[in-house]
Design an enzyme around this catalytic site. Structure first.
Site, PDB file in Angstrom:
ATOM      1  N   SER A 103      -1.403 -17.616  -2.637  1.00  0.00           N
ATOM      2  CA  SER A 103      -1.721 -18.352  -3.857  1.00  0.00           C
ATOM      3  C   SER A 103      -1.435 -19.831  -3.685  1.00  0.00           C
ATOM      4  O   SER A 103      -2.091 -20.683  -4.286  1.00  0.00           O
ATOM      5  CB  SER A 103      -0.908 -17.800  -5.025  1.00  0.00           C
ATOM      6  OG  SER A 103       0.478 -17.929  -4.769  1.00  0.00           O
ATOM      7  N   CYS A 104      -0.444 -20.168  -2.851  1.00  0.00           N
ATOM      8  CA  CYS A 104      -0.088 -21.577  -2.695  1.00  0.00           C
ATOM      9  C   CYS A 104      -1.068 -22.336  -1.813  1.00  0.00           C
ATOM     10  O   CYS A 104      -0.899 -23.529  -1.589  1.00  0.00           O
ATOM     11  CB  CYS A 104       1.336 -21.701  -2.159  1.00  0.00           C
ATOM     12  SG  CYS A 104       1.895 -20.360  -1.137  1.00  0.00           S
ATOM     13  N   THR A 105      -2.102 -21.694  -1.301  1.00  0.00           N
ATOM     14  CA  THR A 105      -3.164 -22.415  -0.602  1.00  0.00           C
ATOM     15  C   THR A 105      -4.437 -22.434  -1.432  1.00  0.00           C
ATOM     16  O   THR A 105      -5.462 -22.894  -0.982  1.00  0.00           O
ATOM     17  CB  THR A 105      -3.483 -21.753   0.754  1.00  0.00           C
ATOM     18  OG1 THR A 105      -4.013 -20.449   0.533  1.00  0.00           O
ATOM     19  CG2 THR A 105      -2.265 -21.672   1.620  1.00  0.00           C
ATOM     20  N   CYS A 136       5.032 -19.891  -6.089  1.00  0.00           N
ATOM     21  CA  CYS A 136       5.437 -19.149  -4.902  1.00  0.00           C
ATOM     22  C   CYS A 136       5.681 -20.130  -3.764  1.00  0.00           C
ATOM     23  O   CYS A 136       4.958 -21.113  -3.645  1.00  0.00           O
ATOM     24  CB  CYS A 136       4.354 -18.129  -4.528  1.00  0.00           C
ATOM     25  SG  CYS A 136       3.208 -18.626  -3.222  1.00  0.00           S
TER      26      CYS A 136
END
Length: 467
Positions: free
Chosen positions: A321-323, A403
């Site tokens: 999710s953090c990308t 996250c």
């Protein structure tokens, strides 16, 4: 710089380059015209169609070329649904389909249709029995969509068995073969198929759509006379010729190259958990494509990890999710119920050298350690005395944190409660729903439950310390 993102796109195959340049001389004219130049263009288009059809395993008149694999999927889903609208408006899709299929499904739902999602196991595999159950629970179905192999974790789907289930109930099956077509012919008695040339080293901007004879299909307006009305617009004949020629070329080498790359992927699957602590390798270890391996790292930011590996000389991708611009975890990882933080997908292109894989494994531990250190890993910040001499329960406010910070907070502070005590993590990052239970499984604690935060926004995740 080793390019380990073959599942996204491959550089043009040598044969694709040669075929494209050769076709520029004779493939520029309108293949629908009767003059000499038009006939030359038509011969090239027909030859490319025959070549592609042979590699797919269909009749040439069942295959059309589209401007992309996405367009092939959208056209295939919409045309099949329109052709069977009097039978049913119910569409079944697996939960791990490519986003192009899910977007088509959403468009169908927005137009008043019914969409039923079929779940997968933790390896990302669809069970034929689950397809049968979904078909039998409703008033018929217009179409089922199941990919041949997953684009994020490499898991192969039991397409032949699913096709048998669909055929027995008189429902067509659409197969997204984008990831697998360069490796093998799609198995089973499917009805429709879509693929994209840039996945096997052909040029971008060329897709395939196959509609088997007997499958009801109604092209959506507006249509024209080209490509059976299924792909309107002037054909890019040099690109189509290059796509077909490169497909034949890569398939001629697929068995040997697949076996070689599978051995390299096995090495990555075996060594990454040994070299890097707190890592989960995801995807089916047996039923998988030969060139894809995906793993997730606790306490690591996916985007930072991709940048660290890029600086070390390796191009990889991620489903973290953090990308993502939406800051939500990959729908594939969500459907599988596996760890999403610090996710890395390695997909080896044909020709990858063993030395490149060895160097990747050599730089990976430092890359992960550097990312974790920048995020203040659990052992870098004091929290309780580590002996369970704190209170019996603890609430951590991780609201607004993305996250992997909620999990880092949990790992840092759980030592403040005694064995048997509970920690409640308040979080509003969707990734926490995957990553907190996954952390518990990896660290030997019990994930108790999740419930709405009684004091405000977000979700309360309860964890019991077991050791």
């Amino acid at each position: 710089m080793p390019y380990f993102d073959a599942a996204s796109s491959l550089p043009p195959h040598r044969i694709a380059r040669e075929a494209y340049l050769a076709a520029l001389d004779d493939g520029w004219a309108d293949p629908g015209r009767l003059h000499r130049e038009g006939r030359r263009a038509r011969l090239l288009l027909d030859a490319a169609r025959e070549t592609a059809a042979e590699e797919v395993g269909c009749r040439p008149d069942e295959l059309v070329f589209t401007p992309s694999g996405t367009r092939a999927l959208h056209t295939g889903v919409a045309g099949a649904l329109a052709g069977r609208a009097r039978v049913s408006r119910r569409l079944l899709v697996s939960a791990v389909e490519h986003s192009a299929v899910l977007h088509a499904a959403q468009a169908h739902a927005d137009a008043g249709g019914v969409v039923r999602e079929i779940g997968v196991d933790r390896a990302g595999r669809v069970a034929p029995d689950a397809v049968a159950e979904a078909l039998d629970e409703g008033p018929g179905a217009a179409l089922v969509c199941v990919q041949s192999a997953n684009h994020e974790v490499g898991t192969r789907q039991p397409v032949a068995e699913v096709a048998d289930v669909c055929r027995a109930r008189g429902v067509p099956l659409l197969v997204d073969a984008a990831q697998s077509l360069g490796w093998e012919k799609p198995a089973g008695d499917w009805s429709l198929l879509a693929a994209s040339a840039h996945k096997w080293g052909g040029p971008g901007g060329v897709g395939l759509l196959v509609v088997r004879k007997g499958a009801r299909f109604a092209p959506r307006a507006p249509v024209d006379e080209r490509e059976s009305g299924r792909a309107p617009g002037f054909e890019n004949i040099p690109a189509i010729v290059a796509a077909a020629a490169s497909l034949r070329a890569v398939r001629a080498e697929a068995a040997a190259e697949g076996a070689r790359l599978a051995a390299l992927v096995d090495r990555i699957r075996d060594e990454v958990p040994r070299l890097v602590p707190d890592v989960a390798v995801v995807g089916d270890p047996v039923h998988r494509l030969p060139h894809i391996v995906t793993f997730s790292c606790l306490y690591a930011d996916g985007e930072a990890l991709l940048h660290a590996l890029d600086r070390a000389g390796f191009s990889v991708s991620s489903g973290s999710s953090c990308t993502s611009s939406t800051l939500t975890p990959s729908h594939v990882l969500v459907a599988m119920g596996v760890l999403s933080e610090g996710n890395v997908r390695v997909s080896l292109p044909p020709g990858t050298a063993e030395e490149e894989v060895a160097r990747f494994l050599a730089v990976l531990p430092d890359a992960v350690a550097g990312v974790r250190a920048a995020l203040a890993p659990p052992d870098a910040v004091p929290g309780g005395d580590g002996e369970g001499n704190g209170p019996g329960s603890l609430t951590l406010d991780a609201l607004g944190k993305l996250c992997p910070l909620p999990v880092i907070d949990l790992a840092r502070e759980i030592g403040r409660v005694p064995v048997g005590g509970t920690v409640t993590v308040l979080a509003d990052d969707p990734a926490a729903r995957l990553d907190i239970p996954a952390w518990c499984a990896m660290r030997g604690h019990t994930f108790v439950d999740e419930r709405p935060n009684p004091a405000g926004p977000g979700t309360a995740y309860r964890v019991r310390r077991d050791g």
